[in-house]
Design an enzyme around this catalytic site. Sequence first.
Site, PDB file in Angstrom:
ATOM      1  N   HIS A 262      98.415 -95.857 -33.238  1.00 36.19           N
ATOM      2  CA  HIS A 262      97.518 -97.081 -33.162  1.00 36.19           C
ATOM      3  C   HIS A 262      96.615 -96.235 -32.699  1.00 36.19           C
ATOM      4  O   HIS A 262      95.306 -98.101 -32.980  1.00 36.19           O
ATOM      5  CB  HIS A 262      97.835 -98.146 -32.397  1.00 36.19           C
ATOM      6  CG  HIS A 262      97.784 -97.902 -31.321  1.00 36.19           C
ATOM      7  ND1 HIS A 262      98.548 -97.236 -30.179  1.00 36.19           N
ATOM      8  CD2 HIS A 262      97.237 -98.515 -30.089  1.00 36.19           C
ATOM      9  CE1 HIS A 262      98.284 -97.051 -28.684  1.00 36.19           C
ATOM     10  NE2 HIS A 262      97.299 -97.501 -29.062  1.00 36.19           N
TER      11      HIS A 262
HETATM   12  C1  UD1 Z   1      95.234-102.321 -26.911  1.00 38.63           C
HETATM   13  C2  UD1 Z   1      94.378-101.460 -25.938  1.00 38.63           C
HETATM   14  C3  UD1 Z   1      94.996 -99.851 -26.066  1.00 38.63           C
HETATM   15  C4  UD1 Z   1      95.648 -99.684 -25.660  1.00 38.63           C
HETATM   16  C5  UD1 Z   1      97.067-100.917 -26.832  1.00 38.63           C
HETATM   17  C6  UD1 Z   1      98.559-100.597 -26.531  1.00 38.63           C
HETATM   18  C7  UD1 Z   1      91.603-102.207 -25.694  1.00 38.63           C
HETATM   19  C8  UD1 Z   1      90.134-101.879 -26.230  1.00 38.63           C
HETATM   20  N1  UD1 Z   1      92.931-101.647 -26.582  1.00 38.63           N
HETATM   21  O1  UD1 Z   1      94.542-101.814 -28.618  1.00 38.63           O
HETATM   22  O2  UD1 Z   1      94.350 -99.202 -25.344  1.00 38.63           O
HETATM   23  O3  UD1 Z   1      96.430 -97.929 -26.128  1.00 38.63           O
HETATM   24  O4  UD1 Z   1      96.699-101.259 -26.814  1.00 38.63           O
HETATM   25  O5  UD1 Z   1      99.543-100.742 -26.612  1.00 38.63           O
HETATM   26  O6  UD1 Z   1      92.288-102.936 -25.066  1.00 38.63           O
HETATM   27  N2  UD1 Z   1      98.596-108.201 -32.519  1.00 38.63           N
HETATM   28  C9  UD1 Z   1      99.507-108.461 -33.011  1.00 38.63           C
HETATM   29  N3  UD1 Z   1     100.041-108.960 -31.736  1.00 38.63           N
HETATM   30  C10 UD1 Z   1     100.301-108.216 -30.873  1.00 38.63           C
HETATM   31  C11 UD1 Z   1      98.895-107.074 -29.982  1.00 38.63           C
HETATM   32  C12 UD1 Z   1      98.249-107.572 -30.770  1.00 38.63           C
HETATM   33  O7  UD1 Z   1      99.712-108.664 -33.924  1.00 38.63           O
HETATM   34  O8  UD1 Z   1     100.914-108.671 -29.324  1.00 38.63           O
HETATM   35  C13 UD1 Z   1      97.868-106.895 -33.754  1.00 38.63           C
HETATM   36  C14 UD1 Z   1      96.007-107.758 -34.035  1.00 38.63           C
HETATM   37  O9  UD1 Z   1      95.652-107.767 -35.082  1.00 38.63           O
HETATM   38  C15 UD1 Z   1      95.216-107.307 -33.040  1.00 38.63           C
HETATM   39  C16 UD1 Z   1      95.458-106.241 -33.376  1.00 38.63           C
HETATM   40  O10 UD1 Z   1      97.171-106.163 -33.451  1.00 38.63           O
HETATM   41  O11 UD1 Z   1      93.588-107.908 -33.663  1.00 38.63           O
HETATM   42  C17 UD1 Z   1      94.919-105.126 -32.127  1.00 38.63           C
HETATM   43  O12 UD1 Z   1      95.504-105.458 -31.031  1.00 38.63           O
HETATM   44  P1  UD1 Z   1      94.512-105.161 -29.793  1.00 38.63           P
HETATM   45  O13 UD1 Z   1      94.449-105.895 -28.494  1.00 38.63           O
HETATM   46  O14 UD1 Z   1      92.998-105.505 -30.146  1.00 38.63           O
HETATM   47  O15 UD1 Z   1      93.773-104.180 -29.540  1.00 38.63           O
HETATM   48  P2  UD1 Z   1      94.643-102.604 -29.639  1.00 38.63           P
HETATM   49  O16 UD1 Z   1      94.987-101.904 -30.702  1.00 38.63           O
HETATM   50  O17 UD1 Z   1      96.838-104.065 -29.567  1.00 38.63           O
END
Ligand code: UD1
Length: 355
Positions: A204
Amino acid sequence: MQICFILGTRPEIIKMAPLIRACEDKNIDYFVIHTNQHYSENMDKVFFKELNLKSAKYNLNVGSGTHGKQTGKMLEKIEEVLLKEKPDVVLVQGDTNTVLAGALAASKLHIKVGHVEAGLRSYDWGMPEEINRIMADHISDYLFCPTDLEAKICYKEGIEKNKVFVTGNSVVDAVLQNIKLVNEKKTLKKYGLTKGKYVYLTMHRPSNVDTKEALSKQIANLEQFCKDTGLNVLFPIHPRTKSNLEKYNLKPGKGIVFVDPVSYLDGLALMKNAKIILTDSGGIQEETCILGVPCLVLRENTERPQALDVGAAKLVGSDYTKFISGYNNYNKKIKPWKNPFGDGKTGEKIIKSLF
Ligand code: UD1
């Protein structure tokens, strides 16, 4: 003394749970702020359920967004709660945007900050996590380092020695406490798998999934790997990766089996029984090392070199030659290693050091 835990994503829930448990065991006053950086049922609520955690006192419903927007919203909402509750200490864990916002909001209000999993460095400023962890370390009052290595990094960066505690990593507590609750047979049956006959993959990181070039290269490597080894790859797909596969219209071929993100207990069972793990996650590099299963790291660097040093993991990046030779070496022989991340008593140790 009142402790405020601030968490927001899947790994923070898992790694904070042993500290929360330690507070409950010792009747210590605490409350939880959840930024809801992760909010989907399978990225959030299922972990609260399986880890038997009470719901957070505050859910900030920040959700997804660009770094600035997400962190800014968190900062504003966390500050409001801290001004109202006035806890004695705020604990944050790891390197997410939630950690940066939590540590910053608290330190500006002169509330003591404890950073759990301090001192890790990938030395890769392209990772948002590297920025978050360095900032959090330098504004924290307590730095809870997993091993001596991270403590030395903190000293080298000029952080006062009396702020630094070597406590192990609470991921060990979490694995040891929860592996007993896992029903391996049931999980394998649920996913139609046989012990030792499949590969477990998570991916991811923005560097692997955010551009079409990087994502198609990793997918091509995986397809080649399935062809060369005859193994299937189980891929619980992170929402970030899923949306980018759709955006770039990439349709991975035979051998790669997509499933929704798995629960914590299913994840432990699936890792423990896999032939090998492929991952770009930090926490999974630790978990597989603790579970005794080898791991190929789909990154050029790691902030967790201990798993490499004991022979539990190898960095392969996106280079297929390294990928397949790493697999072949582990396929020939796995030398058992000792888990370098702690003794499973990190939660207690951290809470104790606050008094
Ligand atoms: C985040 C952390 C990363 C960690 C990861 C664990 C930061 C910068 N990154 O990355 O360090 O390893 O979490 O998983 O804080 N989304 C959903 N449902 C959710 C959460 C996210 O659909 O419950 C989708 C959304 O489209 C979102 C994307 O995932 O834009 C990314 O989520 P985000 O929290 O920005 O970063 P992660 O890639 O999850």
